[in-house]
Design an enzyme around this catalytic site. Structure first.
Site, PDB file in Angstrom:
ATOM      1  N   PHE A  26       0.871  -1.172   0.000  1.00 22.18           N
ATOM      2  CA  PHE A  26       0.000   0.000   0.000  1.00 22.18           C
ATOM      3  C   PHE A  26       0.911   1.226   0.000  1.00 22.18           C
ATOM      4  O   PHE A  26       1.925   1.249   0.689  1.00 22.18           O
ATOM      5  CB  PHE A  26      -0.924  -0.005   1.218  1.00 22.18           C
ATOM      6  CG  PHE A  26      -1.917   1.129   1.194  1.00 22.18           C
ATOM      7  CD1 PHE A  26      -3.058   1.051   0.403  1.00 22.18           C
ATOM      8  CD2 PHE A  26      -1.694   2.278   1.915  1.00 22.18           C
ATOM      9  CE1 PHE A  26      -3.957   2.109   0.351  1.00 22.18           C
ATOM     10  CE2 PHE A  26      -2.595   3.346   1.864  1.00 22.18           C
ATOM     11  CZ  PHE A  26      -3.728   3.260   1.082  1.00 22.18           C
ATOM     12  N   ASP A  70       2.454  -5.133   8.078  1.00 18.51           N
ATOM     13  CA  ASP A  70       1.275  -4.295   7.943  1.00 18.51           C
ATOM     14  C   ASP A  70       0.067  -5.225   7.823  1.00 18.51           C
ATOM     15  O   ASP A  70      -0.059  -5.975   6.853  1.00 18.51           O
ATOM     16  CB  ASP A  70       1.412  -3.406   6.697  1.00 18.51           C
ATOM     17  CG  ASP A  70       0.186  -2.530   6.478  1.00 18.51           C
ATOM     18  OD1 ASP A  70      -0.924  -2.932   6.880  1.00 18.51           O
ATOM     19  OD2 ASP A  70       0.335  -1.449   5.873  1.00 18.51           O
ATOM     20  N   TYR A  80     -10.458   0.326  10.675  1.00 22.25           N
ATOM     21  CA  TYR A  80     -11.699   0.767  10.014  1.00 22.25           C
ATOM     22  C   TYR A  80     -12.095  -0.112   8.852  1.00 22.25           C
ATOM     23  O   TYR A  80     -13.086   0.170   8.169  1.00 22.25           O
ATOM     24  CB  TYR A  80     -11.629   2.238   9.591  1.00 22.25           C
ATOM     25  CG  TYR A  80     -10.486   2.658   8.699  1.00 22.25           C
ATOM     26  CD1 TYR A  80     -10.485   2.378   7.343  1.00 22.25           C
ATOM     27  CD2 TYR A  80      -9.426   3.379   9.217  1.00 22.25           C
ATOM     28  CE1 TYR A  80      -9.453   2.794   6.525  1.00 22.25           C
ATOM     29  CE2 TYR A  80      -8.371   3.806   8.417  1.00 22.25           C
ATOM     30  CZ  TYR A  80      -8.396   3.513   7.070  1.00 22.25           C
ATOM     31  OH  TYR A  80      -7.376   3.921   6.272  1.00 22.25           O
ATOM     32  N   LYS A  81     -11.366  -1.172   8.618  1.00 19.99           N
ATOM     33  CA  LYS A  81     -11.755  -2.117   7.580  1.00 19.99           C
ATOM     34  C   LYS A  81     -12.531  -3.265   8.249  1.00 19.99           C
ATOM     35  O   LYS A  81     -13.696  -3.109   8.576  1.00 19.99           O
ATOM     36  CB  LYS A  81     -10.508  -2.590   6.832  1.00 19.99           C
ATOM     37  CG  LYS A  81      -9.741  -1.440   6.155  1.00 19.99           C
ATOM     38  CD  LYS A  81      -8.465  -1.935   5.473  1.00 19.99           C
ATOM     39  CE  LYS A  81      -7.597  -0.777   4.999  1.00 19.99           C
ATOM     40  NZ  LYS A  81      -8.212  -0.008   3.896  1.00 19.99           N
ATOM     41  N   ARG A 131     -12.436  -4.467  -6.743  1.00 16.43           N
ATOM     42  CA  ARG A 131     -12.230  -5.236  -5.509  1.00 16.43           C
ATOM     43  C   ARG A 131     -13.575  -5.522  -4.848  1.00 16.43           C
ATOM     44  O   ARG A 131     -14.429  -4.635  -4.730  1.00 16.43           O
ATOM     45  CB  ARG A 131     -11.374  -4.447  -4.514  1.00 16.43           C
ATOM     46  CG  ARG A 131     -10.002  -4.090  -5.012  1.00 16.43           C
ATOM     47  CD  ARG A 131      -9.092  -3.615  -3.878  1.00 16.43           C
ATOM     48  NE  ARG A 131      -9.688  -2.546  -3.084  1.00 16.43           N
ATOM     49  CZ  ARG A 131      -9.120  -2.027  -1.993  1.00 16.43           C
ATOM     50  NH1 ARG A 131      -7.955  -2.497  -1.558  1.00 16.43           N
ATOM     51  NH2 ARG A 131      -9.708  -1.053  -1.329  1.00 16.43           N
TER      52      ARG A 131
END
Lengths: 386, 386
Positions: free
Chosen positions: A124, A193, A218-219, A362
């Site tokens: 990312f 990560d 928050y995912k 996605r």
């Protein structure tokens, strides 16, 4: 049996089917973007009302002594079982990016005399940016290496390796224990990560002897947009963890207000500034949905959703270019012409996934609220785009 | 006229008296700790319910394009008039401590070839800790200098000076324009910490040609416990502002997901990670109380509250050791034997201030909700402690 009948049967038999009712989700929406922003657990809104009204409003400054000040460690301990950590090793606060800076700089300091930081090539973006910035300040150089080549490229020059557990574009799940062991054999300190794995995939941090890790809440932890991230430090490194954002909230005696910094013993030295209580306690409320489920159950559901989605794609969208390999986290990525516009159309039809450059759709498979009917619908709508 | 009659008259004539109704405050409590944690504006709770229910729940990921992503700059522009800044110079996000790190490192990079960072000797601790950490990473040394000596001690060796606008212990207000000019004359880049002045005292950042500034929003801006801080960058430095927390949210093309960092033009390069939306929009709602008042009105009320409090102390607690000088921000500090225990007693009696080591009672005078009757009561209760 038709795919529709099959989806209905799978949903009827799903042991996690009842969890969806704990989320505030429009039943007409198929929400397949929990890998970007998790859905709101119903407990968050009343908790926020209580925190604002009773704690902030009713108790004012006194609330700091009544549960606010220690929230970063307390909530960290709630996340710990999801990442295979014991108590006192996870602290919540700041953004993922800020925690990456803490972790990469601290990792470099744990491994002096080695000039290089490696970052997985598919990382990312923010991880790579932060590795560059940390390297600029610590005198290291940064090299981007495909995950498959990290073991071969790590040697006595390598101070730190920063790796994403799940690739955010393809959804590939990397072998955290195996890679960690290989990098350790070459003497590197390893930072993982976990943004796209925590809450979706079991993460064996302690068992794999991972050094440091950072993750997003928050995912798949549904903490709310931009909710505070977390930082993990292996027990063996806690005493030597020397991070650069030495704020007063990580001080051994924060209210002593002494001029010299001395980090508090344990994971608290990962703290920086005053904890952001509203977002922190929204996350706390969101974690309540884990009370009666295990990460293994959620993982099993995510895999089953993915299997069914792949079959739906095979049947309804033959030849669709699935870019997610067999070893996957919790999303299915599909290469698609003019993917950005295509996702716009899907969203307009009530199937919410997202788009990543250059051409990837996605679809996230959050086991706590995604239905088999949702992934069938995604395949049906994709077919309609052809 | 008795002090009680006088307080009643002052409250009756107070042009800001009506503002208190906009805060969720127990009428029985005299809240004199807004310099530590501002009181909750009534608009925050319904706004949070709307953000969670309608935006996060109803629009899900789509809300990022519907006002979330740009919130840091938009809310920064709302704070700008309170600190004498034009639009596009203030961005909100992260803690004060994290922003101090960005500002001090960026300031050092703006002024290369000078080996020293000066910090005011009475600084809030986190500023000093961060200056030390930044200096360690940038190759500078740090020296603590009393504010009154900063001009004399700043010379061609000085890269950066970090100064607190209001001393958090004594409440002294420092001469921001005069000090900035003197330090500029010696070639230093000047970073101001506005935590204890913003929302209480006019702050002329642009007019005084301040280089960089950082401020807190949970004190006199009432953003909520640990609400996001803000960062100010002078217009002339925006293009060269080179901060170390180079996260994806400050990138020129964040959703392009490119491997190399390139900061966005303007104040946005002060951003780091994904904005923390719940806390950010709570602050946004809290700022609504400024719609119909000016910082000059609030300053006038704060000074008048202080004058009255000092007279109450003179009369009721003669000999009380006020440590706040005539040039003050928005608190009155009183040295008191066994101050910590004394404050505990005041709080038990409904007068909420706070304590700072070694022996200071602090009384904050937030003009938007503190009543003249509150400061009289504080003096009465202090008398009762003798």
């Amino acid at each position: 049996m038709s795919l529709r009948d099959e989806a209905a049967e799978l949903d009827a038999l799903d042991p996690l089917a009842g969890k969806r009712a704990e989320f505030d989700l429009d039943p007409e929406v198929s929400y397949l973007d929990g890998n970007s922003l998790g859905a709101p657990p119903r407990g968050v809104a009343p908790r926020m009302a209580q925190v604002i009204g009773e704690q902030w409003g009713g108790r004012l400054i006194r609330s700091w002594d009544e549960g606010w000040w220690d929230a970063p460690e307390r909530i960290g301990d709630r996340i710990a079982p999801l990442v295979g950590a014991g108590p006192g090793q996870v602290v919540v606060g700041d953004s993922t990016t800020v925690n990456l800076f803490k972790a990469v700089v601290a990792a470099a300091r744990l491994n002096p005399g080695r000039p290089e930081i490696l970052v997985d090539a598919g990382t990312f973006p923010t991880d790579g940016y932060i590795a560059e910035s940390a390297a600029r300040m610590t005198g290291h150089s940064v090299r981007r290496v495909p995950v498959g080549a990290l073991a071969a490229e790590t040697d006595s020059r390598t101070a730190v390796v920063l790796v994403n557990h799940v690739d955010y574009v393809t959804g590939e799940l990397h072998d955290l224990p195996g890679i960690t062991a290989a990098l350790h054999a070459a003497g590197a300190v390893v930072v993982w990560d976990l943004c796209h794995s925590v809450g979706a995939v079991p993460v064996p941090l302690d068992a794999a002897e991972v050094d440091l890790a950072v993750g997003c809440t928050y995912k798949f932890l549904n903490g709310g947009p931009g909710s505070p991230a977390f930082l993990y430090v292996a027990r063996k490194w806690l005493a030597d963890f020397d991070q650069p954002l030495t704020g007063w909230a990580g001080h051994a005696d924060p209210f002593g207000m002494t001029p010299g910094y001395a980090g508090r013993a344990g994971i608290s030295r990962g703290r920086t500034g005053t904890p952001d209580i509203l977002s922190m306690l929204a996350l706390d409320a969101a974690l309540d949905v884990w009370r009666d489920v295990t990460i293994d159950q959620v993982r099993a559901k995510g895999l089953a959703l993915g299997e069914f989605f792949l079959r739906c794609l095979d049947e309804l969208v033959p030849g669709a270019r699935v870019v997610t390999p067999a070893s996957r986290g919790n999303q299915i990525s599909v290469a698609w012409p003019d993917a950005k516009a295509a996702m716009g159309k899907l969203i307009a039809r009530g199937v919410i996934g997202d788009f990543r450059p250059p051409e990837v759709l996605r679809f996230g498979l959050a086991g706590l609220y995604v239905r088999y009917a949702d992934v069938l619908r995604a395949a049906e709508e994709l077919r309609g785009l052809r």
